[in-house]
Design an enzyme around this catalytic site. Structure first.
Site, PDB file in Angstrom:
ATOM      1  N   PHE A 344       0.836  -1.198   0.000  1.00  0.00           N
ATOM      2  CA  PHE A 344       0.000   0.000   0.000  1.00  0.00           C
ATOM      3  C   PHE A 344       0.864   1.238   0.000  1.00  0.00           C
ATOM      4  O   PHE A 344       1.866   1.298   0.700  1.00  0.00           O
ATOM      5  CB  PHE A 344      -0.846   0.071   1.271  1.00  0.00           C
ATOM      6  CG  PHE A 344      -1.875  -1.006   1.405  1.00  0.00           C
ATOM      7  CD1 PHE A 344      -3.160  -0.808   0.954  1.00  0.00           C
ATOM      8  CD2 PHE A 344      -1.545  -2.213   2.000  1.00  0.00           C
ATOM      9  CE1 PHE A 344      -4.122  -1.802   1.086  1.00  0.00           C
ATOM     10  CE2 PHE A 344      -2.503  -3.204   2.141  1.00  0.00           C
ATOM     11  CZ  PHE A 344      -3.787  -2.995   1.687  1.00  0.00           C
ATOM     12  N   ASP A 345       0.432   2.231  -0.744  1.00  0.00           N
ATOM     13  CA  ASP A 345       0.995   3.548  -0.573  1.00  0.00           C
ATOM     14  C   ASP A 345       0.361   4.129   0.693  1.00  0.00           C
ATOM     15  O   ASP A 345      -0.764   3.775   1.029  1.00  0.00           O
ATOM     16  CB  ASP A 345       0.649   4.397  -1.791  1.00  0.00           C
ATOM     17  CG  ASP A 345       1.094   5.835  -1.606  1.00  0.00           C
ATOM     18  OD1 ASP A 345       2.269   6.039  -1.268  1.00  0.00           O
ATOM     19  OD2 ASP A 345       0.264   6.740  -1.791  1.00  0.00           O
ATOM     20  N   LYS A 346       1.079   4.980   1.404  1.00  0.00           N
ATOM     21  CA  LYS A 346       0.478   5.524   2.628  1.00  0.00           C
ATOM     22  C   LYS A 346      -0.444   6.697   2.339  1.00  0.00           C
ATOM     23  O   LYS A 346      -1.644   6.632   2.561  1.00  0.00           O
ATOM     24  CB  LYS A 346       1.563   5.963   3.617  1.00  0.00           C
ATOM     25  CG  LYS A 346       0.972   6.620   4.879  1.00  0.00           C
ATOM     26  CD  LYS A 346       2.016   7.008   5.893  1.00  0.00           C
ATOM     27  CE  LYS A 346       2.703   8.325   5.597  1.00  0.00           C
ATOM     28  NZ  LYS A 346       1.863   9.515   5.810  1.00  0.00           N
ATOM     29  N   ILE A 544      -1.299  -1.006  -4.279  1.00  0.00           N
ATOM     30  CA  ILE A 544      -2.473  -0.139  -4.240  1.00  0.00           C
ATOM     31  C   ILE A 544      -2.028   1.288  -3.981  1.00  0.00           C
ATOM     32  O   ILE A 544      -1.342   1.559  -2.997  1.00  0.00           O
ATOM     33  CB  ILE A 544      -3.466  -0.577  -3.132  1.00  0.00           C
ATOM     34  CG1 ILE A 544      -3.917  -1.999  -3.400  1.00  0.00           C
ATOM     35  CG2 ILE A 544      -4.692   0.323  -3.091  1.00  0.00           C
ATOM     36  CD1 ILE A 544      -3.312  -3.001  -2.480  1.00  0.00           C
TER      37      ILE A 544
END
Ligand code: ADP
Ligand code: MG
Length: 658
Positions: A344-346, A544
């Site tokens: 995941f991107d933050k 994502i």
């Protein structure tokens, strides 16, 4: 060797179900003929007449298809079925030939019907778009075709009607049901934009509470909407095009079965030809050999195999689209169903992406407001979410103050920015941008403390002197924690957070949402490297992100998933899977559906291959006649199609968790 079910059928006098009625008529006449033959002493010609009728109704569509195929130089199963039926008649087995044509035509008709259902589910998307719009004029409005709308036109959307174009609200407040695009079941509030001129210039920055999409449904009050996309470019029409393209793309399993068939089909044909000569070796007549060869041919036709994957992909993509998830083909659908690791991107993915300024700390005897002024002036030039937060919150604090103009902006990816203000060089950024410079340990300590609290902290430097610290905090999305635990229950074993933000901040956020691995301080190219490293370890990985600045990392992963794609053309274009709503909680739906699709594809392969493995020896050894072979052949084809259609009705389990 199978009819590939792609050809359109010109429909007969009985409407679109003519094929089905013909098949049923064939069965009825066959039955009458059979009963007359068995239980009455009528002239044999009467029952023969009924058998001929059964041949006609059962063979009509089959012959039409066979003729089309032959004219294209293809000998497919339709032709071979006809040959087998004529052969049966020639041998005097009219009842059996009639049964063959009846079962074959019935199976075909039902398959077409079932596949048509999946197709229609996608065609329904195109019907979402209204054909006309109410164009606002100086004196009232005019109904026009949507293709005549120009950028900047204003349209009027009456309560309870569909919005005819992509754009933003300039007047009126209402709720809009966006389910047709984003799959969200709850209507969302819409309000006018503050500055229509700015919104029109930067359509990408229009806030979601003012942005509307063609095909969505207005609630109870009238809205006025300025058009930002012509009809052909609307999110809906691009979605439809992409879904249609997606269905053409072959999935890995389909490619595999295609390769298999390349060897299998010639092998079957060779076997069938050879079987015609069986009477030379064993004690039987040529007609018995011919009969057996036809039975084997029917038994070995891989129709169910050919249709098992495409039917599942078609239904899966259609179901996803209805849930606000664009899956761009069988490959991402199958891949997503088979992976157990997610990255995941933050910022903007696990967090809101709308940071708030929490600390503005001047150093030495500096003044807080002066520092804020410098910050706002410089960050005004940047588009980064942090910059936007500083400008927004700073302007609020310093209501009405004058801001000096900064210039010569330089953005240093993943580190910060540099600009000139009053002929002085200002640098704002994290510690990386000041690498190699000596920083007072007490200052480092203060930054470290802020970061442990989850605050992203930047230093401000003027002409080489540090003049302050600014801390911003981006809160995790409310749905992040429940969504991640749901994913874990779905069997996703590894979840990693990637961010350009400081490691301490990354860890703090990760702890709040229950993610075990957080990688911070990554430059964009380092994110790509981490993705590659994870791919090497986990084999398959989905990334994502928002699809814009995460595009490189997404491109290097097995499946790139973009959130909030309805509002971003780039995201819609670059992702393998686009979650139209800006909602993390659609991810478990997408993964669950893909899982189900993969499972159904596997079941279908077992069913279709299993049938062939059973039927070939059965027909070879004369245990099963042509009628039985056709029944099982068509039956298995129908079963795989119906099995695939279950995907259209897919529902997410355990909804109650949230
Ligand atoms: P993310 O992975 O969170 O999207 P970015 O690569 O966009 O991270 O940014 C990483 C870090 O670079 C930010 O956390 C911030 O410290 C710094 N940074 C980037 N742009 C700016 C800016 N305009 N002003 C101040 N700091 C910035
Ligand atoms: Mg980012």
């Amino acid at each position: 060797m199978c009819a590939e079910h792609e050809h359109d059928h010109a429909h007969g006098i009985l409407g679109k179900n003519t094929e089905l009625y013909f098949a049923l008529l064939s069965g009825a006449t066959l039955l009458v003929g059979f009963l007359l033959e068995k239980f009455t002493d009528f002239d044999g010609n009467i029952s023969w007449g009924f058998y001929l009728a059964a041949y006609f109704f059962g063979g009509y569509f089959v012959s039409r298809e066979a003729v089309t195929e032959i004219s294209k130089g293809k000998f497919e199963i339709d032709f071979l079925m006809l040959v087998a039926a004529m052969g049966a008649g020639f041998l005097g087995n009219w009842a059996e030939g009639g049964l063959l044509l009846f079962l074959f035509s019935l199976g075909h008709a039902l398959e077409h019907y079932a596949m048509g259902k999946a197709r229609k589910s996608i065609a329904a998307l195109t019907e979402l778009a209204p054909k006309t719009a109410l164009l606002k004029k100086k004196d009232g409005f005019l109904e026009v075709g949507i293709e005549t709308l120009r950028l900047g036109d204003t349209i009027i959307v009456k309560p309870g009607t569909k919005i005819s174009a992509d754009g933003f609200v300039v007047k009126g407040q209402s709720t809009v049901d966006q389910a047709p695009i984003t799959g969200e079941s709850i209507p969302v509030d819409k309000v006018p934009v503050a500055r229509p001129d700015l919104a029109f210039e930067n359509p990408d920055d229009i806030p979601s509470e003012s942005r509307v999409f063609s095909g969505t449904i207005n609630g109870s009050s009238t809205l006025e909407v300025t058009v930002t996309k012509i009809a052909a470019d609307s999110t809906l029409s691009r979605l439809v095009t992409m879904v249609q393209e997606a269905q053409q793309q072959k999935s890995p399993t389909q490619l595999l079965t295609d390769t298999f068939q390349k060897y299998y089909v010639p092998a079957v044909i060779a076997l069938v030809i050879l079987l015609n000569f069986a009477f030379m070796v064993i004690d039987e007549t040529w007609s018995e050999s011919f009969y057996r060869s036809m039975a084997v041919l029917v038994a070995a036709s891989p129709c169910a195999l050919a249709i098992s994957t495409p039917s599942a992909v078609l239904s899966g993509i259609a179901r996803a689209a209805r849930g606000g998830v664009l899956v761009k083909g069988g490959r991402p659908l199958e891949d997503l169903g088979n992976l157990t690791a997610l990255a995941f991107d933050k910022t903007g993915t696990l967090t809101e992406g709308k940071p708030k300024v929490t600390d503005v700390i001047p150093l030495g005897e500096g003044d807080k407001n002066d520092l804020l002024k410098i910050l706002v002036s410089v960050e005004k030039l940047s588009n980064h979410p942090i910059a936007k937060a500083i400008v927004r919150d700073g302007l609020l604090q310093l209501n009405g103050a004058d801001f000096p103009e900064a210039d010569s902006l330089e953005e240093i990816q993943g580190k910060g920015i540099k600009a000139n203000l009053d002929r002085e060089t200002i640098r704002i950024g994290n510690l990386k941008i000041f690498e190699g410079e000596t920083i007072d340990p007490a200052l480092l300590q203060r930054i470290s403390t802020l970061e442990t609290e989850g605050k992203t902290s930047m230093l401000i430097q003027r002409e080489g002197d540090f003049i302050g610290i600014v801390g911003v905090m981006d809160v995790p999305r409310k749905m992040a924690k429940p969504t991640l635990s749901k994913l874990r229950r779905l069997g996703i074993k590894k979840m990693v957070m990637l961010t350009g933000d400081n490691q301490k901040v990354a860890t703090a956020v990760a702890e709040q949402i229950g993610i075990t691995e957080a990688r911070g301080s990554l430059l964009p190219e380092e994110k790509v490297a981490v993705v590659q490293e994870l791919m090497a370890k986990e084999n398959k990985l989905a990334m994502i992100g928002d699809g814009v600045n995460d595009a490189p990392a997404m491109a290097h992963s097995t499946v790139g998933i973009a959130m909030g794609a309805a509002g971003s053309d780039v995201a819609l274009e670059t992702a393998d899977i686009a979650l139209m709503a800006d909602k993390l909680e659609t991810l478990p739906f997408a993964i669950g559906l893909s899982r189900k699709a993969s499972a159904i594809i596997k079941q279908n392969l077992w069913i279709s291959l299993g049938m062939v493995v059973l039927l070939i020896p059965a027909t070879l050894l004369n245990w099963a006649n042509i009628g039985v072979a056709v029944a099982f052949h068509e039956g298995s084809t129908l079963i795989v199609v119906l099995n695939a259609l279950r995907l259209l009705a897919y529902k997410e389990k355990s909804k109650g968790i949230f």
